[in-house]
Design a protein around this motif. Sequence first.
Motif, short mmCIF file in Angstrom:
data_model
loop_
_atom_site.label_atom_id
_atom_site.label_comp_id
_atom_site.label_asym_id
_atom_site.label_seq_id
_atom_site.Cartn_x
_atom_site.Cartn_y
_atom_site.Cartn_z
N GLN A 28 15.16 13.28 43.17
CA GLN A 28 16.33 12.72 43.85
C GLN A 28 16.58 13.43 45.18
O GLN A 28 16.19 14.58 45.38
CB GLN A 28 17.58 12.84 42.99
N TRP A 29 17.25 12.71 46.10
CA TRP A 29 17.68 13.33 47.34
C TRP A 29 19.09 12.87 47.68
O TRP A 29 19.53 11.79 47.28
CB TRP A 29 16.70 13.02 48.47
N LEU A 30 19.79 13.74 48.39
CA LEU A 30 21.19 13.51 48.74
C LEU A 30 21.34 13.56 50.25
O LEU A 30 20.90 14.53 50.89
CB LEU A 30 22.07 14.58 48.08
N HIS A 31 21.94 12.53 50.82
CA HIS A 31 22.20 12.46 52.26
C HIS A 31 23.66 12.86 52.49
O HIS A 31 24.57 12.15 52.10
CB HIS A 31 21.96 11.04 52.76
N VAL A 32 23.86 14.03 53.11
CA VAL A 32 25.21 14.50 53.43
C VAL A 32 25.58 13.97 54.80
O VAL A 32 24.91 14.26 55.80
CB VAL A 32 25.27 16.05 53.41
N ARG A 33 26.67 13.19 54.86
CA ARG A 33 27.06 12.53 56.09
C ARG A 33 28.46 12.96 56.50
O ARG A 33 29.25 13.42 55.67
CB ARG A 33 27.02 11.01 55.91
N GLY A 34 28.76 12.79 57.78
CA GLY A 34 30.11 13.12 58.26
C GLY A 34 30.10 13.34 59.76
O GLY A 34 29.05 13.56 60.37
N ALA A 35 31.27 13.31 60.35
CA ALA A 35 31.41 13.51 61.78
C ALA A 35 31.12 14.97 62.13
O ALA A 35 31.10 15.85 61.26
CB ALA A 35 32.82 13.13 62.23
N GLY A 37 31.72 18.60 62.94
CA GLY A 37 32.84 19.46 62.54
C GLY A 37 33.38 19.19 61.16
O GLY A 37 34.32 19.86 60.71
N ALA A 38 32.78 18.22 60.44
CA ALA A 38 33.27 17.89 59.10
C ALA A 38 32.88 18.93 58.07
O ALA A 38 33.48 18.99 57.00
CB ALA A 38 32.77 16.51 58.68
N GLY A 39 31.85 19.74 58.38
CA GLY A 39 31.45 20.78 57.44
C GLY A 39 30.09 20.57 56.81
O GLY A 39 29.76 21.22 55.81
N LYS A 40 29.26 19.69 57.38
CA LYS A 40 27.95 19.41 56.78
C LYS A 40 27.08 20.67 56.73
O LYS A 40 26.52 21.01 55.69
CB LYS A 40 27.24 18.31 57.57
N THR A 41 26.96 21.35 57.87
CA THR A 41 26.15 22.57 57.89
C THR A 41 26.75 23.63 56.98
O THR A 41 26.02 24.34 56.28
CB THR A 41 26.04 23.10 59.33
N SER A 42 28.07 23.74 56.97
CA SER A 42 28.72 24.72 56.10
C SER A 42 28.43 24.43 54.63
O SER A 42 28.18 25.36 53.84
CB SER A 42 30.23 24.73 56.35
N LEU A 43 28.42 23.16 54.25
CA LEU A 43 28.10 22.80 52.87
C LEU A 43 26.67 23.20 52.53
O LEU A 43 26.40 23.77 51.46
CB LEU A 43 28.30 21.31 52.64
N LEU A 44 25.73 22.93 53.43
CA LEU A 44 24.34 23.30 53.17
C LEU A 44 24.19 24.81 53.06
O LEU A 44 23.41 25.30 52.24
CB LEU A 44 23.43 22.74 54.26
N ARG A 45 24.93 25.57 53.84
CA ARG A 45 24.87 27.03 53.74
C ARG A 45 25.41 27.50 52.39
O ARG A 45 24.91 28.47 51.82
CB ARG A 45 25.64 27.68 54.89
N LEU A 46 26.42 26.82 51.85
CA LEU A 46 26.91 27.15 50.51
C LEU A 46 25.82 26.88 49.48
O LEU A 46 25.57 27.70 48.59
CB LEU A 46 28.15 26.33 50.16
N LEU A 47 25.16 25.71 49.62
CA LEU A 47 24.13 25.35 48.65
C LEU A 47 22.94 26.31 48.72
O LEU A 47 22.28 26.56 47.71
CB LEU A 47 23.65 23.92 48.90
#
Length: 201
Positions: A28-35, A37-47
């Motif tokens: 499986q793969w997950l596409h993280v989307r958002g404007a 400044g929404a926090g996409k990179t921050s979420l990936l750093r958490l993961l």
Amino acid sequence: MLCGIRLACVRGERPLFSGVDLAVERGQWLHVRGANGAGKTSLLRLLAGLSPPAQGEVRWQGKPIADCSAAYRSDLLFLGHQGALKDDLTALENIELAGALDGASPPRADVVSALRRVGLQGRDELPVRFLSAGQKRRVLLARMLTRKARLWVLDEPFTALDAKGVSMLSELLHDHLADGGMAVVTSHQPIPIADGKALDL
């Protein structure tokens, strides 16, 4: 195998997101989307375990990643938005150095094969400073092939790639998933791979 439970992230005093749940299993793969400044990179750093969540927990195979950090690092490949390449080293040397830092140096023949697959044959002995932005991105994609990680966490991996590069990366992702791998990807552009899940921040 990978799950995030009620994840929250705060930068400074500004909350970026909260209550985020996600799950990615084999194939499986997950596409993280958002404007912006929404926090996409921050979420990936958490993961990737590079930053702790303000709330919630990241788990790998049912265990908090803090409790299985060595095994998780072995299974993880994180490609950040700004690729970590040393300009004075060649493409080949950069990949070999990254492997040595991981404690699992790939055979040189595998590195040469990976560079050939991503279209860098004939440029593997050039210092990276002489490569274009798209070619530098391809060096990082070759690293994905030699790392042999089960989980790819990729932040804007299509950046600086031309149409052939986009097609090639899509093929790499498809093959990785077909082999039972997993991926979490951010991208501002559509990703030409079927059956992905989406997470909007």
